[in-house]
Design a protein around this motif. Structure first.
Motif, PDB file in Angstrom:
ATOM      1  N   TRP A  92       0.924  -1.104   0.004  1.00 35.65           N
ATOM      2  CA  TRP A  92       0.032  -0.063   0.068  1.00 35.65           C
ATOM      3  C   TRP A  92       0.812   1.413  -0.086  1.00 35.65           C
ATOM      4  N   ALA A  93       1.995   1.126   0.738  1.00 37.13           N
ATOM      5  CA  ALA A  93       2.998   2.108   0.731  1.00 37.13           C
ATOM      6  C   ALA A  93       3.363   2.642  -0.644  1.00 37.13           C
TER       7      ALA A  93
ATOM      8  N   ILE B 110       1.922   1.775  -3.245  1.00 33.08           N
ATOM      9  CA  ILE B 110       0.945   2.622  -4.343  1.00 33.08           C
ATOM     10  C   ILE B 110       0.850   3.819  -4.126  1.00 33.08           C
ATOM     11  N   ALA B 111       0.906   4.139  -2.876  1.00 27.25           N
ATOM     12  CA  ALA B 111       0.898   5.781  -2.608  1.00 27.25           C
ATOM     13  C   ALA B 111       2.247   6.507  -3.273  1.00 27.25           C
ATOM     14  N   LEU B 112       3.284   5.700  -3.182  1.00 29.59           N
ATOM     15  CA  LEU B 112       4.416   6.389  -3.744  1.00 29.59           C
ATOM     16  C   LEU B 112       4.441   6.616  -5.224  1.00 29.59           C
ATOM     17  N   ALA B 113       3.717   5.633  -5.919  1.00 30.25           N
ATOM     18  CA  ALA B 113       3.395   5.736  -7.424  1.00 30.25           C
ATOM     19  C   ALA B 113       2.344   6.871  -7.710  1.00 30.25           C
ATOM     20  N   VAL B 114       1.310   6.889  -6.965  1.00 33.69           N
ATOM     21  CA  VAL B 114       0.334   7.841  -7.321  1.00 33.69           C
ATOM     22  C   VAL B 114       0.839   9.417  -7.212  1.00 33.69           C
ATOM     23  N   ILE B 115       1.678   9.434  -5.895  1.00 32.40           N
ATOM     24  CA  ILE B 115       2.435  10.972  -5.649  1.00 32.40           C
ATOM     25  C   ILE B 115       3.404  11.046  -6.808  1.00 32.40           C
ATOM     26  N   GLY B 116       4.109   9.920  -7.373  1.00 27.98           N
ATOM     27  CA  GLY B 116       5.092  10.205  -8.437  1.00 27.98           C
ATOM     28  C   GLY B 116       4.367  10.562  -9.776  1.00 27.98           C
ATOM     29  N   ILE B 117       3.285   9.955 -10.169  1.00 24.88           N
ATOM     30  CA  ILE B 117       2.359  10.206 -11.263  1.00 24.88           C
ATOM     31  C   ILE B 117       1.945  11.611 -10.962  1.00 24.88           C
TER      32      ILE B 117
ATOM     33  N   LEU C 221       9.995   4.424  -9.119  1.00 21.34           N
ATOM     34  CA  LEU C 221      10.836   3.132  -8.786  1.00 21.34           C
ATOM     35  C   LEU C 221      11.058   2.830  -7.392  1.00 21.34           C
ATOM     36  N   ALA C 222      10.861   3.771  -6.507  1.00 21.93           N
ATOM     37  CA  ALA C 222      11.062   3.372  -5.197  1.00 21.93           C
ATOM     38  C   ALA C 222       9.755   2.558  -4.705  1.00 21.93           C
TER      39      ALA C 222
ATOM     40  N   VAL D 237       8.366   0.665  -6.748  1.00 15.89           N
ATOM     41  CA  VAL D 237       8.545  -0.581  -7.366  1.00 15.89           C
ATOM     42  C   VAL D 237       9.386  -1.495  -6.657  1.00 15.89           C
ATOM     43  N   LEU D 238      10.391  -1.087  -6.015  1.00 14.81           N
ATOM     44  CA  LEU D 238      11.403  -1.827  -5.177  1.00 14.81           C
ATOM     45  C   LEU D 238      10.521  -2.242  -3.733  1.00 14.81           C
ATOM     46  N   LEU D 239       9.521  -1.165  -3.350  1.00 11.68           N
ATOM     47  CA  LEU D 239       8.834  -1.679  -1.941  1.00 11.68           C
ATOM     48  C   LEU D 239       7.846  -2.503  -2.483  1.00 11.68           C
ATOM     49  N   ALA D 240       7.313  -2.540  -3.498  1.00  9.03           N
ATOM     50  CA  ALA D 240       6.302  -3.539  -3.748  1.00  9.03           C
ATOM     51  C   ALA D 240       6.508  -5.096  -4.207  1.00  9.03           C
ATOM     52  N   THR D 241       7.848  -5.192  -4.516  1.00  2.00           N
ATOM     53  CA  THR D 241       8.432  -6.298  -5.268  1.00  2.00           C
ATOM     54  C   THR D 241       9.626  -6.896  -4.824  1.00  2.00           C
ATOM     55  N   LEU D 242      10.272  -6.163  -3.840  1.00  2.00           N
ATOM     56  CA  LEU D 242      11.449  -7.068  -3.156  1.00  2.00           C
ATOM     57  C   LEU D 242      10.934  -8.058  -2.336  1.00  2.00           C
TER      58      LEU D 242
END
Length: 311
Positions: free
Chosen positions: A131-132, A134-141, A293-294, A296-301
């Protein structure tokens, strides 16, 4: 390229997945000059047509493969409709209104979108870390969308059109995420080659009415020869190579782990935009890219192994 009854070794599957996403990023960026000289529906139709001509022998059912059931046929249609037809339309219209760098940054959210669709469709549990992300992705977009693209060429993108282009590219992200989730199901029953050929054939059928309409009255002789060569690369990469590479890798790697390798898509798209299309990243775009990208790493590592875990 040869299918095998056995899954590829893990290291080879990782290589196939990374190569697939690198090619997707490349053709996403390189499709921008194509949409400047050719109607989008015609371009999509020619892409599927060239792909169909390249792999008719892949349509033949292998002896070891069971007949397709109704569920498999439905999944094939959805895979083509979302991952081929809608992805192509959204992506081509999107990159025609925004920059290749922009498309690459927005597509950095694909792994997070895969996680969301897995939660909605497959009912997989998503923890606080995802969820964190997802929040980073939304802010980045959001940051990227309000950043005006900075180009070194005369071909500048109108900011309002770029907003719509960014939204269409994000719609393509959702289509690509659905493609990843559905693809994992299909690899359990069909060979990668047959999946590739069948979903391309569905895409060709769906795009034909629009493509024929766009081709009517179009001056094919006005298209430079270099663009025809680029079209062939785009068609083979989009319809044949990337799909086969991805489906072959998915036979070994779980869908969530495979999502890590979609990071190669925005990286390769941005590199092509900067190196070949005269684009450059602004400071705000770099920060937005870093946030995506952060995420991405947070969601997939993978989770850390516990020190007291049994051998």
């Amino acid at each position: 390229m040869q299918d095998s009854a056995h899954a590829a070794p893990r290291w080879l599957a990782y290589l196939l997945l990374a190569t697939s996403m690198s090619l997707v990023g490349s053709y996403v960026a390189l499709s921008k000059p194509l949409v400047a000289v050719m109607p989008i529906f015609l371009l999509g139709w020619l892409r599927f047509g060239i792909g169909a001509l390249a792999m008719p022998h892949w349509l033949i059912k292998p002896d070891h493969e069971a007949p397709m059931g109704r569920n498999t046929k439905g999944l094939l249609f959805l895979e083509s409709f979302l991952g081929n037809f809608m992805f192509t339309i959204c992506m081509l219209f999107g990159v025609s209104m925004t920059t290749a760098v922009s498309a690459g940054i927005i597509m950095a959210t694909i792994p997070t979108a895969v996680a969301l669709l897995s939660w909605l469709i497959l009912r997989e549990r998503i923890g606080r870390r995802v969820w964190a992300a997802i929040a980073l992705a939304v802010i980045g977009i959001g940051l990227f969308t309000i950043a005006k693209p900075e180009l070194s060429t005369a071909d500048r993108v109108d900011h309002q059109n770029a907003l719509w282009g960014n939204l269409l590219v994000f719609a393509a992200v959702l289509c690509e995420a659905a493609y990843a989730v559905i693809g994992k199901k299909l690899t359990g029953t069909l060979s990668p080659k047959r999946i590739t050929a069948l979903i391309n054939l569905w895409g060709f059928a769906m795009m034909t009415p629009l493509g024929v309409y766009a081709a009517w009255g179009f001056d094919f002789l006005a298209v430079p020869s270099a663009m025809w060569l680029l079209l062939v690369f785009y068609a083979l990469a989009a319809s044949v190579w990337t799909v086969w590479l991805w489906m072959t890798g998915l036979k070994t790697i779980p869908a969530a782990r495979a999502g890590v390798f979609t990071v190669m898509l925005p990286i390769s798209a941005a590199l092509v935009g900067v190196l070949f299309l005269g684009e450059r990243l602004t400071g705000l775009q770099l920060f937005a890219f870093a946030l995506c990208l952060a995420g991405v790493l947070l969601a997939t590592l993978p989770e850390r192994f516990r020190t007291n875990a049994p051998n």
